[in-house]
Design a protein around this motif. Structure first.
Motif, mmCIF file in Angstrom:
data_model
loop_
_atom_site.group_PDB
_atom_site.id
_atom_site.type_symbol
_atom_site.label_atom_id
_atom_site.label_comp_id
_atom_site.label_asym_id
_atom_site.label_seq_id
_atom_site.Cartn_x
_atom_site.Cartn_y
_atom_site.Cartn_z
ATOM 1 N N GLY A 140 0.806 -1.208 0.000
ATOM 2 C CA GLY A 140 0.000 0.000 0.000
ATOM 3 C C GLY A 140 0.842 1.262 0.000
ATOM 4 O O GLY A 140 2.080 1.219 0.052
ATOM 5 N N ALA A 141 0.170 2.415 -0.034
ATOM 6 C CA ALA A 141 0.858 3.701 -0.047
ATOM 7 C C ALA A 141 1.367 4.037 1.352
ATOM 8 O O ALA A 141 0.780 3.622 2.354
ATOM 9 C CB ALA A 141 -0.091 4.788 -0.529
ATOM 10 N N PRO A 142 2.479 4.791 1.442
ATOM 11 C CA PRO A 142 3.015 5.160 2.760
ATOM 12 C C PRO A 142 2.119 6.130 3.524
ATOM 13 O O PRO A 142 2.220 6.238 4.744
ATOM 14 C CB PRO A 142 4.365 5.804 2.425
ATOM 15 N N GLU A 143 1.256 6.848 2.802
ATOM 16 C CA GLU A 143 0.344 7.768 3.468
ATOM 17 C C GLU A 143 -0.942 7.910 2.650
ATOM 18 O O GLU A 143 -0.957 7.697 1.443
ATOM 19 C CB GLU A 143 0.983 9.136 3.697
ATOM 20 N N VAL A 144 -2.008 8.248 3.362
ATOM 21 C CA VAL A 144 -3.319 8.432 2.760
ATOM 22 C C VAL A 144 -3.877 9.773 3.225
ATOM 23 O O VAL A 144 -3.735 10.135 4.403
ATOM 24 C CB VAL A 144 -4.288 7.297 3.162
ATOM 25 N N SER A 145 -4.484 10.510 2.318
ATOM 26 C CA SER A 145 -5.112 11.786 2.677
ATOM 27 C C SER A 145 -6.613 11.582 2.876
ATOM 28 O O SER A 145 -7.295 11.061 1.991
ATOM 29 C CB SER A 145 -4.880 12.833 1.582
ATOM 30 N N VAL A 146 -7.096 11.962 4.054
ATOM 31 C CA VAL A 146 -8.526 11.878 4.353
ATOM 32 C C VAL A 146 -9.110 13.278 4.198
ATOM 33 O O VAL A 146 -8.742 14.197 4.928
ATOM 34 C CB VAL A 146 -8.764 11.344 5.781
ATOM 35 N N VAL A 147 -9.996 13.447 3.224
ATOM 36 C CA VAL A 147 -10.540 14.765 2.895
ATOM 37 C C VAL A 147 -11.993 14.863 3.368
ATOM 38 O O VAL A 147 -12.853 14.117 2.893
ATOM 39 C CB VAL A 147 -10.477 15.036 1.380
ATOM 40 N N PRO A 148 -12.289 15.782 4.298
ATOM 41 C CA PRO A 148 -13.682 15.979 4.711
ATOM 42 C C PRO A 148 -14.458 16.725 3.631
ATOM 43 O O PRO A 148 -13.948 17.677 3.036
ATOM 44 C CB PRO A 148 -13.554 16.826 5.980
ATOM 45 N N VAL A 149 -15.673 16.283 3.363
ATOM 46 C CA VAL A 149 -16.512 16.918 2.342
ATOM 47 C C VAL A 149 -17.862 17.257 2.957
ATOM 48 O O VAL A 149 -18.507 16.401 3.565
ATOM 49 C CB VAL A 149 -16.723 16.006 1.115
ATOM 50 N N GLY A 150 -18.279 18.505 2.785
ATOM 51 C CA GLY A 150 -19.586 18.924 3.261
ATOM 52 C C GLY A 150 -20.512 19.213 2.092
ATOM 53 O O GLY A 150 -20.134 19.912 1.160
ATOM 54 N N VAL A 151 -21.713 18.639 2.137
ATOM 55 C CA VAL A 151 -22.728 18.922 1.116
ATOM 56 C C VAL A 151 -23.847 19.694 1.799
ATOM 57 O O VAL A 151 -24.500 19.186 2.712
ATOM 58 C CB VAL A 151 -23.273 17.634 0.479
ATOM 59 N N ASN A 152 -24.045 20.940 1.369
ATOM 60 C CA ASN A 152 -24.971 21.857 2.035
ATOM 61 C C ASN A 152 -26.091 22.241 1.074
ATOM 62 O O ASN A 152 -25.847 22.844 0.032
ATOM 63 C CB ASN A 152 -24.216 23.116 2.486
ATOM 64 N N TYR A 153 -27.316 21.895 1.435
ATOM 65 C CA TYR A 153 -28.480 22.106 0.564
ATOM 66 C C TYR A 153 -29.309 23.296 1.034
ATOM 67 O O TYR A 153 -29.553 23.452 2.233
ATOM 68 C CB TYR A 153 -29.379 20.876 0.558
ATOM 69 N N SER A 154 -29.779 24.096 0.077
ATOM 70 C CA SER A 154 -30.769 25.109 0.435
ATOM 71 C C SER A 154 -32.131 24.452 0.610
ATOM 72 O O SER A 154 -32.938 24.860 1.440
ATOM 73 C CB SER A 154 -30.851 26.187 -0.660
ATOM 74 N N ASP A 155 -32.389 23.417 -0.173
ATOM 75 C CA ASP A 155 -33.642 22.667 -0.116
ATOM 76 C C ASP A 155 -33.303 21.240 -0.515
ATOM 77 O O ASP A 155 -32.880 20.992 -1.639
ATOM 78 C CB ASP A 155 -34.666 23.279 -1.075
ATOM 79 N N HIS A 156 -33.499 20.307 0.398
ATOM 80 C CA HIS A 156 -33.050 18.940 0.150
ATOM 81 C C HIS A 156 -33.785 18.252 -0.996
ATOM 82 O O HIS A 156 -33.225 17.367 -1.650
ATOM 83 C CB HIS A 156 -33.188 18.095 1.421
ATOM 84 N N VAL A 157 -35.038 18.607 -1.240
ATOM 85 C CA VAL A 157 -35.825 17.879 -2.234
ATOM 86 C C VAL A 157 -36.243 18.741 -3.425
ATOM 87 O O VAL A 157 -36.785 18.227 -4.394
ATOM 88 C CB VAL A 157 -37.089 17.249 -1.605
ATOM 89 N N GLY A 158 -36.004 20.037 -3.354
ATOM 90 C CA GLY A 158 -36.536 20.944 -4.366
ATOM 91 C C GLY A 158 -35.755 20.965 -5.665
ATOM 92 O O GLY A 158 -34.521 21.077 -5.675
ATOM 93 N N PHE A 159 -36.494 20.869 -6.775
ATOM 94 C CA PHE A 159 -35.929 21.051 -8.113
ATOM 95 C C PHE A 159 -35.524 22.512 -8.292
ATOM 96 O O PHE A 159 -36.214 23.420 -7.856
ATOM 97 C CB PHE A 159 -36.996 20.660 -9.142
ATOM 98 N N ARG A 160 -34.369 22.742 -8.898
ATOM 99 C CA ARG A 160 -33.801 24.070 -9.156
ATOM 100 C C ARG A 160 -33.459 24.806 -7.866
ATOM 101 O O ARG A 160 -33.488 26.035 -7.801
ATOM 102 C CB ARG A 160 -34.740 24.915 -10.018
ATOM 103 N N SER A 161 -33.127 24.055 -6.822
ATOM 104 C CA SER A 161 -32.602 24.672 -5.596
ATOM 105 C C SER A 161 -31.083 24.806 -5.736
ATOM 106 O O SER A 161 -30.525 24.539 -6.807
ATOM 107 C CB SER A 161 -32.972 23.835 -4.367
ATOM 108 N N THR A 162 -30.397 25.205 -4.677
ATOM 109 C CA THR A 162 -28.944 25.385 -4.745
ATOM 110 C C THR A 162 -28.256 24.449 -3.753
ATOM 111 O O THR A 162 -28.844 24.020 -2.761
ATOM 112 C CB THR A 162 -28.540 26.840 -4.426
#
Length: 413
Positions: free
Chosen positions: A155-177
């Motif tokens: 395996g690789a000598p090191e691994v990068s763990v990248v935190p990812v945040g997904v932020n919704y203006s509207d979880h179910v709405g079409f044409r939301s952001t």
């Protein structure tokens, strides 16, 4: 074989990316510079919106991703073959009726092998998913994979763990952001695989993940949600730094926060629905202007809209899956429907511009239909306020207090 796999993966990647850019009015991506190049990566994300979380993350970067998803989705043999072709791997939980540590050994090994090839692995370490924007307790699986990968033979000598945040203006709405945030990577180097190191890395990642998504206090969530997301300007408030910093300023004001929660609950019991913002006179005019286009959008797109609506309405029990299934079935449905429209238009006119225009009319009338529906709901609730004076007084009092708090939290907005 690997060439075919790459071609299939990135062909699907392109189709989904285009589909998501049509489904959402805006997809904001920040922190791409935090994704290391030519090194194995583990993406760990918050999980509020089922499969669409993974789709947004993977189409926001060009890494060849492998995904860990709950084992239940592999029960269907056709689904299993499809998911395997796109690098999805089952991860088992206690509720699956198995010992997760034993059942996941082969899956973890597959992750180690993928990371050894400098691919990326994506998982959701919260161990649960719902549409509430709060911090959750992380499982240790992400730490086990990270430490296992750096200790894996070859395996690789090191691994990068990248935190990812997904932020919704509207979880179910079409044409939301939606706002996808890639945080600063945590570099994991070879160290002993023991409980102390697992706990240390999990705690470190928990803190990193809480910075890239809106992570309100779980115990006071209802009140905080009422303060920050009660209206329809939520798209202005999906910056996690902005919201989390403001929420920290309210720390200790439990009584005030719970008062907002109680007021919101009382309004909902009297017929209100949130998020809500009264419709202005100018917007009523826009709604009227949208009506004929909305009717065209309904009629033109009915062969796709009706079956998707009926399926979601009758078969989907968990709200977290609504957006994912709406998007998935709509993507498939509109690909077929628009191909039919193009073929029919070209056969009828022998003009490619006319054929392409049909797709344009179909899509933009669909957007008009969505805009009309949103404004119509606001119009109905605004009319309810105008006829129920007690409800109106309570609502205006609620909004006045919320605005007073928000003006103190966001003085420059």
């Amino acid at each position: 074989m690997i060439v075919i796999k790459y071609l299939w993966y990135y062909s699907f990647w392109i189709i989904v990316r285009i589909g998501l850019r049509l489904y959402y009015s805006k997809i904001k991506i920040t922190g791409l510079e935090n994704i290391p190049k030519n090194t194995p990566i583990i993406f760990g994300s918050n999980h509020e919106n089922a499969f669409i979380d993974a789709l947004l993350i993977t189409t926001s970067n060009t890494r060849f991703d492998h995904y860990l998803v709950r084992a239940g989705v592999f029960n269907n043999p056709i689904a299993k073959a499809f998911f395997n072709s796109l690098n999805l791997m089952p991860v088992y939980r206690a509720q699956d009726g198995v010992n997760p540590l034993e059942a996941n050994k082969q899956i973890f090994k597959a992750c180690f092998e993928a990371l050894a090839k400098k691919y990326a692995v994506m998982l959701f370490p919260e161990g649960e998913h719902n549409m509430r924007r709060h911090r959750r307790v992380l499982k240790k699986g992400i730490s086990r994979i990270a430490l296992g990968a750096v200790n894996f033979e070859g395996g690789a000598p090191e691994v990068s763990v990248v935190p990812v945040g997904v932020n919704y203006s509207d979880h179910v709405g079409f044409r939301s952001t939606v706002h996808v945030v890639f945080g600063e990577p945590i570099v994991v180097k070879k160290q002993e695989e023991n409980a102390e190191n697992y706990n240390k890395l999990t705690a470190q990642f928990t803190e990193a993940l809480s910075k890239v998504h809106v992570s309100l206090d779980r115990k006071e969530y209802v009140g905080l949600d009422a303060i920050f997301f009660h209206d329809q300007k939520a798209h202005e408030l999906i910056n996690p730094d902005r919201i989390n910093e403001a929420a920290r300023k309210l720390s200790g004001k439990t009584g005030d926060i719970r008062e907002f929660a109680e007021q919101k609950k009382e309004l909902e019991e009297r017929g209100m629905s949130f998020p809500f913002r009264p419709i202005a006179s100018g917007e009523k005019l826009v709604m009227l202007l949208l009506a004929p286009l909305a009717l065209i959008g309904l009629l033109v797109n009915l062969p796709v809209l009706l079956p998707v609506y009926l399926f979601v309405k009758t078969r989907v029990k968990e709200a977290e899956f609504v957006a994912s299934l709406k998007f998935g079935f709509s993507l498939l449905g509109f690909c077929i429907w628009w191909w039919y429209l193009v073929s029919w238009s070209y056969d009828f006119t022998s003009q490619w511009p006319v054929a392409v225009l049909c797709i344009g009319i179909s899509f933009f009338s669909l957007v008009a239909l969505n805009g009309f529906i949103r404004k119509w709901k606001r119009f109905q609730l605004t009319r309810l306020l105008s006829t129920d004076h007690v409800l109106k007084e309570k609502y205006l009092t609620f909004v006045e207090k919320v605005n007073e708090v928000r003006n103190g939290l966001f003085p420059n907005s």
